[in-house]
Write a protein that holds these residues in place. Structure first.
Motif, PDB file in Angstrom:
ATOM      1  N   CYS A 690      -3.855  10.072  57.623  1.00 57.92           N
ATOM      2  CA  CYS A 690      -4.125   8.657  57.910  1.00 57.92           C
ATOM      3  C   CYS A 690      -5.365   8.558  58.805  1.00 57.92           C
ATOM      4  CB  CYS A 690      -2.914   8.042  58.602  1.00 57.92           C
ATOM      5  SG  CYS A 690      -3.074   6.272  58.937  1.00 57.92           S
ATOM      6  N   PRO A 691      -6.262   7.628  58.549  1.00 54.27           N
ATOM      7  CA  PRO A 691      -7.460   7.487  59.394  1.00 54.27           C
ATOM      8  C   PRO A 691      -7.073   7.322  60.863  1.00 54.27           C
ATOM      9  CG  PRO A 691      -7.641   6.105  57.446  1.00 54.27           C
ATOM     10  CD  PRO A 691      -6.253   6.653  57.435  1.00 54.27           C
ATOM     11  N   PRO A 692      -7.744   8.076  61.763  1.00 56.85           N
ATOM     12  CA  PRO A 692      -7.374   8.055  63.183  1.00 56.85           C
ATOM     13  C   PRO A 692      -7.349   6.661  63.804  1.00 56.85           C
ATOM     14  CG  PRO A 692      -8.832   9.884  62.748  1.00 56.85           C
ATOM     15  CD  PRO A 692      -8.795   9.072  61.490  1.00 56.85           C
ATOM     16  N   HIS A 693      -8.250   5.766  63.377  1.00 49.46           N
ATOM     17  CA  HIS A 693      -8.289   4.435  63.982  1.00 49.46           C
ATOM     18  C   HIS A 693      -7.098   3.579  63.554  1.00 49.46           C
ATOM     19  CE1 HIS A 693     -10.191   3.788  60.038  1.00 49.46           C
ATOM     20  NE2 HIS A 693      -9.824   2.514  60.171  1.00 49.46           N
ATOM     21  N   GLU A 694      -6.364   4.014  62.506  1.00 53.26           N
ATOM     22  CA  GLU A 694      -5.188   3.278  62.049  1.00 53.26           C
ATOM     23  C   GLU A 694      -3.881   3.939  62.480  1.00 53.26           C
ATOM     24  OE1 GLU A 694      -5.304   2.791  57.855  1.00 53.26           O
ATOM     25  OE2 GLU A 694      -7.298   1.861  57.814  1.00 53.26           O
ATOM     26  N   ALA A 695      -3.933   5.221  62.794  1.00 50.87           N
ATOM     27  CA  ALA A 695      -2.721   6.009  62.986  1.00 50.87           C
ATOM     28  C   ALA A 695      -2.248   6.003  64.432  1.00 50.87           C
ATOM     29  CB  ALA A 695      -2.956   7.444  62.528  1.00 50.87           C
ATOM     30  N   GLN A 696      -0.947   6.224  64.585  1.00 46.61           N
ATOM     31  CA  GLN A 696      -0.353   6.480  65.899  1.00 46.61           C
ATOM     32  C   GLN A 696      -0.451   7.988  66.140  1.00 46.61           C
ATOM     33  OE1 GLN A 696       0.523   4.326  68.025  1.00 46.61           O
ATOM     34  NE2 GLN A 696       0.827   2.432  66.863  1.00 46.61           N
ATOM     35  N   SER A 697      -1.245   8.374  67.145  1.00 48.92           N
ATOM     36  CA  SER A 697      -1.568   9.794  67.315  1.00 48.92           C
ATOM     37  C   SER A 697      -0.334  10.642  67.592  1.00 48.92           C
ATOM     38  CB  SER A 697      -2.581   9.954  68.455  1.00 48.92           C
ATOM     39  OG  SER A 697      -2.054   9.438  69.677  1.00 48.92           O
ATOM     40  N   MET A 698       0.655  10.117  68.268  1.00 48.45           N
ATOM     41  CA  MET A 698       1.850  10.903  68.556  1.00 48.45           C
ATOM     42  C   MET A 698       2.573  11.278  67.265  1.00 48.45           C
ATOM     43  SD  MET A 698       5.003  10.002  71.136  1.00 48.45           S
ATOM     44  CE  MET A 698       6.392  11.127  71.310  1.00 48.45           C
ATOM     45  N   LEU A 699       2.623  10.353  66.310  1.00 40.95           N
ATOM     46  CA  LEU A 699       3.238  10.663  65.026  1.00 40.95           C
ATOM     47  C   LEU A 699       2.430  11.700  64.259  1.00 40.95           C
ATOM     48  CD1 LEU A 699       4.558   7.219  63.750  1.00 40.95           C
ATOM     49  CD2 LEU A 699       5.840   9.363  63.751  1.00 40.95           C
ATOM     50  N   VAL A 700       1.111  11.586  64.337  1.00 39.69           N
ATOM     51  CA  VAL A 700       0.253  12.575  63.677  1.00 39.69           C
ATOM     52  C   VAL A 700       0.499  13.956  64.270  1.00 39.69           C
ATOM     53  CG1 VAL A 700      -2.133  13.280  63.236  1.00 39.69           C
ATOM     54  CG2 VAL A 700      -1.486  10.861  63.084  1.00 39.69           C
ATOM     55  N   GLY A 701       0.566  14.041  65.604  1.00 41.51           N
ATOM     56  CA  GLY A 701       0.829  15.319  66.265  1.00 41.51           C
ATOM     57  C   GLY A 701       2.185  15.881  65.878  1.00 41.51           C
ATOM     58  N   ALA A 702       3.217  15.011  65.806  1.00 41.88           N
ATOM     59  CA  ALA A 702       4.546  15.482  65.432  1.00 41.88           C
ATOM     60  C   ALA A 702       4.557  16.012  64.008  1.00 41.88           C
ATOM     61  CB  ALA A 702       5.558  14.343  65.586  1.00 41.88           C
ATOM     62  N   ALA A 703       3.900  15.294  63.086  1.00 43.93           N
ATOM     63  CA  ALA A 703       3.842  15.742  61.690  1.00 43.93           C
ATOM     64  C   ALA A 703       3.065  17.052  61.576  1.00 43.93           C
ATOM     65  CB  ALA A 703       3.197  14.657  60.830  1.00 43.93           C
ATOM     66  N   ALA A 704       1.968  17.159  62.315  1.00 44.45           N
ATOM     67  CA  ALA A 704       1.169  18.392  62.275  1.00 44.45           C
ATOM     68  C   ALA A 704       1.969  19.574  62.807  1.00 44.45           C
ATOM     69  CB  ALA A 704      -0.107  18.203  63.088  1.00 44.45           C
ATOM     70  N   GLY A 705       2.740  19.358  63.856  1.00 47.48           N
ATOM     71  CA  GLY A 705       3.565  20.426  64.411  1.00 47.48           C
ATOM     72  C   GLY A 705       4.590  20.937  63.411  1.00 47.48           C
ATOM     73  N   ILE A 706       5.223  20.015  62.675  1.00 50.21           N
ATOM     74  CA  ILE A 706       6.208  20.433  61.675  1.00 50.21           C
ATOM     75  C   ILE A 706       5.519  21.190  60.545  1.00 50.21           C
ATOM     76  CG2 ILE A 706       7.862  19.600  59.968  1.00 50.21           C
ATOM     77  CD1 ILE A 706       8.456  17.256  61.830  1.00 50.21           C
ATOM     78  N   LEU A 707       4.407  20.667  60.063  1.00 52.53           N
ATOM     79  CA  LEU A 707       3.703  21.321  58.959  1.00 52.53           C
ATOM     80  C   LEU A 707       3.225  22.712  59.347  1.00 52.53           C
ATOM     81  CD1 LEU A 707       1.671  18.268  57.594  1.00 52.53           C
ATOM     82  CD2 LEU A 707       3.491  19.495  56.388  1.00 52.53           C
ATOM     83  N   TYR A 708       2.738  22.857  60.566  1.00 54.84           N
ATOM     84  CA  TYR A 708       2.281  24.172  61.004  1.00 54.84           C
ATOM     85  C   TYR A 708       3.465  25.128  61.146  1.00 54.84           C
ATOM     86  CZ  TYR A 708       0.090  27.892  63.664  1.00 54.84           C
ATOM     87  OH  TYR A 708      -0.359  29.132  64.079  1.00 54.84           O
ATOM     88  N   GLY A 709       4.544  24.639  61.714  1.00 58.79           N
ATOM     89  CA  GLY A 709       5.721  25.482  61.877  1.00 58.79           C
ATOM     90  C   GLY A 709       6.324  25.918  60.559  1.00 58.79           C
ATOM     91  N   GLU A 710       6.118  25.151  59.499  1.00 61.23           N
ATOM     92  CA  GLU A 710       6.633  25.500  58.177  1.00 61.23           C
ATOM     93  C   GLU A 710       5.547  26.166  57.322  1.00 61.23           C
ATOM     94  OE1 GLU A 710       9.748  25.164  57.330  1.00 61.23           O
ATOM     95  OE2 GLU A 710      10.319  24.132  59.206  1.00 61.23           O
ATOM     96  N   SER A 711       4.408  26.557  57.974  1.00 60.52           N
ATOM     97  CA  SER A 711       3.300  27.265  57.298  1.00 60.52           C
ATOM     98  C   SER A 711       2.688  26.443  56.178  1.00 60.52           C
ATOM     99  CB  SER A 711       3.794  28.619  56.744  1.00 60.52           C
ATOM    100  OG  SER A 711       4.324  29.428  57.780  1.00 60.52           O
ATOM    101  N   ARG A 712       2.616  25.143  56.381  1.00 63.58           N
ATOM    102  CA  ARG A 712       2.017  24.264  55.382  1.00 63.58           C
ATOM    103  C   ARG A 712       0.577  23.895  55.727  1.00 63.58           C
ATOM    104  NH1 ARG A 712       4.927  23.200  50.487  1.00 63.58           N
ATOM    105  NH2 ARG A 712       6.929  24.215  50.880  1.00 63.58           N
ATOM    106  N   ILE A 713       0.168  24.138  56.974  1.00 66.82           N
ATOM    107  CA  ILE A 713      -1.240  24.044  57.352  1.00 66.82           C
ATOM    108  C   ILE A 713      -1.561  25.244  58.221  1.00 66.82           C
ATOM    109  CG2 ILE A 713      -1.362  21.514  57.215  1.00 66.82           C
ATOM    110  CD1 ILE A 713      -1.092  21.415  60.242  1.00 66.82           C
ATOM    111  N   ASP A 714      -2.863  25.629  58.273  1.00 68.15           N
ATOM    112  CA  ASP A 714      -3.249  26.821  59.034  1.00 68.15           C
ATOM    113  C   ASP A 714      -3.800  26.445  60.401  1.00 68.15           C
ATOM    114  OD1 ASP A 714      -5.741  25.740  58.499  1.00 68.15           O
ATOM    115  OD2 ASP A 714      -6.191  27.163  56.902  1.00 68.15           O
ATOM    116  N   HIS A 715      -4.235  27.522  61.166  1.00 67.96           N
ATOM    117  CA  HIS A 715      -4.762  27.303  62.512  1.00 67.96           C
ATOM    118  C   HIS A 715      -5.924  26.319  62.505  1.00 67.96           C
ATOM    119  CE1 HIS A 715      -2.513  31.001  63.053  1.00 67.96           C
ATOM    120  NE2 HIS A 715      -2.765  30.995  64.376  1.00 67.96           N
ATOM    121  N   GLU A 716      -6.844  26.531  61.588  1.00 63.98           N
ATOM    122  CA  GLU A 716      -8.056  25.721  61.583  1.00 63.98           C
ATOM    123  C   GLU A 716      -7.743  24.247  61.373  1.00 63.98           C
ATOM    124  OE1 GLU A 716      -7.622  28.516  59.937  1.00 63.98           O
ATOM    125  OE2 GLU A 716      -9.008  29.814  61.046  1.00 63.98           O
TER     126      GLU A 716
END
Length: 842
Positions: A690-716
Motif C-alpha cells: 500500500c502506498p506509504p502516504h495512504e497506509a497505517q505504518s504500524m499495520l505495514v510493520g506488523a504484516a512485514a514481520g509476519i511475512l519475514y518470519g514465514e520466509s515470504r520476504i527477504d532481508h533486503e
C-alpha cells in the motif's frame, strides 16, 4: 431558598395551551374545581407513593364511608384486590403483568417464533394512596374496583394510534408514572419561582409539608390546580399518542357505570392527578369505553410479587416513585402513631434525627475518611430544623435533612469527599426492606420450574445463605447441566447464582481452567426476578431461549450492520446455555454475517471463536454443529479478502487490526486447520504494498514481520520497507515510528537476529537532526517497550557490536535491594494516580 407563596399566586393569565386549550386557564381551573365534589361522587387526585395523599384519603374514607371506591389500575387487577388488602401482605409489593402479542396484532413480528412481549409493574408501599384507599375501603365494606384499561389494551391502543409496528421484542413499563407532570414547563417554572431545585422538592414544599395547614378539600383543590395547569401544555394529539386519551375514556366509562348501578351510594375516584382533571367532563359526556379486547390466558399474565425499597427509589431509576422510600415510610408510620398534630410534628422530627444518626453510624462502620461525629450529627439536625422553619415546613422535609447533612458533614468538595457519603445517604434514605406475600398467592410457572430444577440438581433452598459450587465441565455431565441452569438464570438477571471463576468460552479467556466456580444465595428477590423473567417464557429454558432470540433479532436488523464476531458469540452463548435447538437455527444467520462483515478484526475473531467451539466439545457439546468447519472456511476467506484494504483503516482501528493479524497467523499455523495459506500471504502483501502516504505504518510493520518470519520476504525487502518509513518525508512521529512498533509486535526477534535491521535503523538515526529525533523519541520508546528486559539486553549487545564493542553500561540490574524495588514501585503507583487525577492517563 424556598418561598412561601401559595399555588394560586402562580396561576398565569396566559399559558401556551396547545391546539385546543381554552384562553383563560383561571376560568378552566375554577370550573373544574366545582365538578370535583358532588353529593354522589368525589374525585381525589393523587401522586403515586405520596404520604400526604394517602393520609388524607384515609381520613376522607373513614369520615364519609363511600359505597364504592374506584382506583386507577388495570381492570384485570381486580382479582388481586383481596390479596393486596390482606393483613399478611407486607409492603413493598407489586402487581406484575405481561402481554405477549401472539395474534400478530402489531402488524410485524421480528422473529416468527418470538412475538413481541411487554411487561409492567404497579408497585405499592404502605403509603401508596391507591393501596391506602383499597385497605380503608375494605375496612368499611366498600365496593373496590380498578378501572383502567388492561395492560394488553394499553399497548395495542398506543401502537394503533401511533400507526407503527412494534420494533422491540421485549418492553418493560411502569404503570404509575408521573412523567407528564415532571416534564411540564409550568411546573418547572413554578419550581424556580418558589426556589425549589426540582420536581420532588416542589412536591414536598406544596403538598407533603403544606397538608398540615390544609383541609382535605383545600388539598384536593390545590393538587387539582397544579395538575390542571400542567395539562394545558399538552395537545389532544400528544395525549392520544401516549395512550392517555384511551385510558381516561375507559376510566370515565367505568365511573358512569358505577354511577348508574350504585343505587345512590357515595363514590370515591382515586386517580393520578393528571387524569383526575379530565375525568369529570368525560363522565358528564358519558364517553364510551374503547372496544374491549379479549385475551387468551397465554397472552396475559398477572401476579403479586415481592418488591424492595431500593428498587422503588426514584433515585435508583424507578420513574414513578418518590425518592427515599424508607424516609417517607418512616414519616408515614410515625404520623399514624401520633395522637395529635403536636405529637405528629415531634415524631416526624425524630424520624429525621434517626436517619442522620444511622448515616453517621454507617460512616464509622465503613471507616470513611470523613467520619460523621456526634457533634456533626447534632449540627446537621439543628441545621435541618432551622432550614425547615425558614422554608415554612412543620418538620424537616427530605431536602431539609439532606441540606443539613451537606452543610455540616461534607468537609471538602461535594464531588470528591462527599461522593462516598452521598452513596451512604442514598442507601439509608432508600432502605432495603423486602415485602412479604400473603398465603394463597399464585406464581407463574417459571417459579415452579425453578424449584423443580433446583430439586433435580439437589440445590438446597431451605436457608438464606451463600453456597459454593465447583463444577467439572469436562468429566461430569450432571455438572454441565447445573452450569447451564446457573448460566440461564444469570442471562435472565435472576439474582441467584454468581459466576466466580472458570473458563469463559464466549470471550475465549481462562480456557486452561476445567472447573467452574459459582456462588448461590437464595433470597425473596430470586422469586421477584423469576416473575420478571416470566415475560420471556413459562420455564427457565424457554425464557433463556426467548432472551437469546431478542439478541438475534438485533442481529437480523440490517440497520445495525453485520458482525460475524457478535453472531458467533451468540452461537457459543446458545451452546453454553444448552440451547442446542436454537444454535442450529443460527447457522444460516452467521453465514450471512460472515459474508457481509466489513471488519477484518470481526471476521478473524469469529474464526477464532469457531475454532474454540470445535475444541471445547464437552462443555459446549457442539458436536451437533456439523457446519462449523464450513463456517470457519467462510470466515477465513472473508478475513483474507478484507486484508487487501486493511492498511487504509482509520487510526483508531490500527491496534485492533494488528492484534487480529497475530491471531490469524496462529490459526493459520495450527496443525488442526486446513486453510489455503496463500490467501493469507496475499492479503499481507497487499498491506505492505500500500502506498506509504495512504497506509497505517504500524499495520505495514506488523504484516512485514509476519511475512519475514514465514520466509515470504527477504532481508533486503524488509530493510527497504522499514527504512522507507523511517526515512520518508512524513512529519507525523506516530506514522514514522509505527513501522517499528508493528514490526516488533509480530516479530520482535528480528531486532537481535537480523543485524542489518539494527545497522539500518542506526544509519537512519544518524540522518536525523536533533529536533527530529526528540520528536520521534516518545514513539520509539513506545515501540521498544514491547521488548522484555532480556530482549532489550540482546538488542543492546547488537548495538554495541555496531559501535565495535563500546560499553553501554548495564541495562538490566539484578543487584537492586528489595526495599529499593518496593520504593520504586510505590513511587510509580503514586505518579500514575496523579496522572489519572489530572486526566493525563486513563
Amino acid at each position: 431558598m424556598v418561598s412561601n407563596h401559595s399555588l394560586s399566586d402562580s396561576v398565569p393569565r396566559n399559558v401556551g395551551q396547545g391546539e385546543a386549550a381554552p384562553n383563560d386557564p383561571q376560568q378552566i381551573v375554577a370550573r373544574l374545581l366545582q365538578k370535583l365534589r358532588t353529593d354522589r361522587i368525589t374525585y381525589f387526585p393523587v401522586r403515586h407513593h405520596s404520604p400526604a395523599c394517602a393520609a388524607l384519603i384515609e381520613t376522607w374514607i373513614l369520615e364519609n364511608k363511600p359505597a364504592s371506591i374506584l382506583v386507577e389500575g388495570p381492570s384485570n387487577f381486580n382479582s388481586r384486590i383481596n390479596l393486596l388488602t390482606d393483613d399478611d401482605c407486607k409492603c413493598p409489593v407489586a402487581l406484575f403483568t405481561n402481554f405477549i402479542d401472539k395474534k400478530e396484532r402489531l402488524q410485524k413480528l421480528i422473529l416468527k417464533d418470538c412475538p413481541p412481549r411487554f411487561s409492567a409493574y404497579y408497585p405499592f408501599c404502605d403509603y401508596s394512596p391507591e393501596l391506602v384507599a383499597l385497605r380503608s375501603g375494605r375496612k368499611i365494606g366498600a365496593r373496590l374496583q380498578f378501572i383502567d384499561l388492561q395492560y394488553g389494551e394499553m399497548i395495542l391502543n398506543q401502537y394503533r394510534v401511533q400507526k407503527k409496528p412494534e420494533d422491540e421484542i421485549v418492553h418493560i413499563d411502569s404503570l404509575a408514572e408521573d412523567e407528564h407532570l415532571k416534564k411540564s414547563r409550568y411546573i418547572q417554572s413554578l419550581s424556580r419561582e418558589l426556589g425549589c431545585r426540582d420536581f420532588d422538592e416542589l412536591w414536598d414544599h406544596l403538598f407533603e409539608a403544606g397538608r398540615e395547614t390544609l383541609s382535605v378539600e383545600a388539598f384536593i383543590d390545590r393538587l387539582t390546580t397544579y395538575c390542571a395547569m400542567a395539562r394545558l401544555e399538552y395537545t389532544q394529539r400528544d395525549l392520544e399518542v401516549d395512550g392517555t386519551i384511551a385510558r381516561e375514556a375507559c376510566m370515565a366509562a367505568a365511573i358512569v357505570e358505577e354511577l348508574e348501578n350504585n343505587c345512590g351510594g357515595k363514590i370515591l375516584v382515586v386517580t393520578g392527578g393528571f387524569h383526575t382533571v379530565a375525568l369529570p367532563d368525560l363522565v358528564e359526556q358519558k364517553v364510551e369505553r374503547p372496544k374491549k379486547i379479549e385475551f387468551t390466558d397465554d397472552e396475559q399474565g398477572m401476579w403479586l410479587m415481592r418488591f424492595s425499597f431500593d428498587r422503588l427509589d426514584s433515585l435508583a431509576g424507578y420513574s414513578a416513585g418518590m425518592p427515599s422510600p424508607a424516609f417517607y415510610d418512616r414519616l408515614w408510620h410515625s404520623e399514624r402513631s401520633s395522637e395529635n398534630a403536636t405529637a405528629r410534628i415531634r415524631e416526624s422530627e425524630r424520624a429525621g434525627a434517626d436517619f442522620i444518626v444511622e448515616i453517621s453510624r454507617r460512616t464509622r462502620e465503613l471507616m470513611l475518611p470523613n467520619l460523621i461525629t456526634t457533634p456533626d450529627s447534632i449540627a446537621a439536625l439543628q441545621m435541618a430544623k432551622q432550614l425547615a422553619n425558614l422554608r415554612g415546613h412543620p418538620w424537616p422535609m427530605r431536602e431539609d435533612v439532606l441540606d443539613g447533612i451537606r452543610s455540616c458533614c461534607v468537609k471538602g468538595e461535594v464531588n470528591v469527599e462527599g461522593a462516598a457519603l452521598s452513596t451512604i445517604v442514598r442507601q439509608v434514605m432508600a432502605g432495603d426492606r423486602i415485602g412479604e406475600l400473603p398465603p394463597g398467592c399464585d406464581s407463574p410457572p417459571i417459579v415452579d420450574d425453578f424449584y423443580r430444577e433446583a430439586k433435580r440438581f439437589k440445590i438446597a433452598l431451605d436457608r438464606v445463605e451463600h453456597k459454593e459450587f465447583s463444577l467439572d465441565l469436562y468429566r461430569n455431565a450432571n455438572h454441565r447441566y447445573v452450569s447451564r441452569f446457573f448460566h440461564r438464570l444469570s442471562s435472565l438477571n435472576v439474582p441467584f447464582a454468581r459466576f466466580v471463576d472458570g473458563p469463559d468460552f464466549v470471550h475465549g479467556m481462562r480456557l486452561d481452567l476445567i472447573i467452574e466456580r459459582w456462588e448461590t444465595n437464595w433470597s425473596p428477590n430470586v422469586e421477584s426476578g423469576l416473575i420478571e423473567a416470566s415475560t420471556f417464557g413459562t420455564t427457565i429454558e424457554e425464557a433463556a431461549a426467548t432472551h437469546l432470540q431478542t439478541q438475534l433479532a438485533n442481529l437480523e436488523d440490517n440497520s445495525q450492520g453485520r458482525s460475524s464476531a457478535t453472531a458467533v458469540e451468540l452461537l457459543i452463548k446458545a451452546c453454553r446455555l444448552g440451547l442446542h435447538t436454537q444454535s442450529l437455527k443460527m447457522v444460516p444467520l452467521i453465514d450471512i454475517h460472515i459474508a457481509e462483515d466489513p471488519l477484518v478484526s470481526s471476521a478473524i475473531s469469529a474464526l477464532s471463536q469457531l475454532e474454540l467451539l470445535l475444541q471445547a466439545r464437552e462443555p459446549l457439546e457442539a458436536s451437533h454443529l456439523t457446519a462449523v468447519p464450513q463456517l470457519m472456511q467462510a470466515a477465513y476467506h472473508r478475513a483474507c479478502h478484507l486484508l487487501s484494504d486493511t492498511a487504509r483503516c482509520p487510526a483508531d482501528r490500527v491496534e485492533e487490526f494488528v492484534a487480529a493479524l497475530k491471531i490469524l497467523r496462529e490459526i493459520v499455523n495450527s496443525d488442526s486447520n486446513e486453510f489455503d495459506i496463500d490467501l493469507f500471504f496475499s492479503g499481507l502483501n497487499s498491506i505492505i504494498n500500500c502506498p506509504p502516504h495512504e497506509a497505517q505504518s504500524m499495520l505495514v510493520g506488523a504484516a512485514a514481520g509476519i511475512l519475514y518470519g514465514e520466509s515470504r520476504i527477504d532481508h533486503e525487502k524488509l530493510i527497504a520497507i522499514v527504512c522507507g518509513y523511517l526515512g520518508g518525508t512524513n512529519n507525523d512521529p506516530k506514522k514514522t515510528a509505527g513501522i517499528l512498533r508493528g514490526l516488533l509486535t509480530t516479530a520482535c526477534e528480528i531486532a537481535w537476529q537480523v543485524a542489518e535491521i539494527i545497522q539500518s535503523i542506526d544509519a537512519q538515526f544518524q540522518t536525523w537532526e536533533e529536533e527530529t529525533f526528540l520528536n520521534l523519541l516518545p514513539e520509539l520508546r513506545l515501540a521498544f517497550s514491547l521488548l522484555t528486559p532480556s530482549d532489550i539486553s540482546r538488542v543492546a549487545e547488537k548495538v554495541s557490536n555496531v559501535y565495535e564493542g563500546a560499553e553501554l553500561g548495564p541495562l538490566v540490574h539484578y543487584e537492586i535491594a528489595e526495599g529499593d524495588l518496593q520504593l520504586g514501585l510505590t513511587l510509580n503507583d503514586r505518579v500514575l494516580k496523579i496522572l489519572e487525577a489530572d486526566g493525563i492517563r486513563e
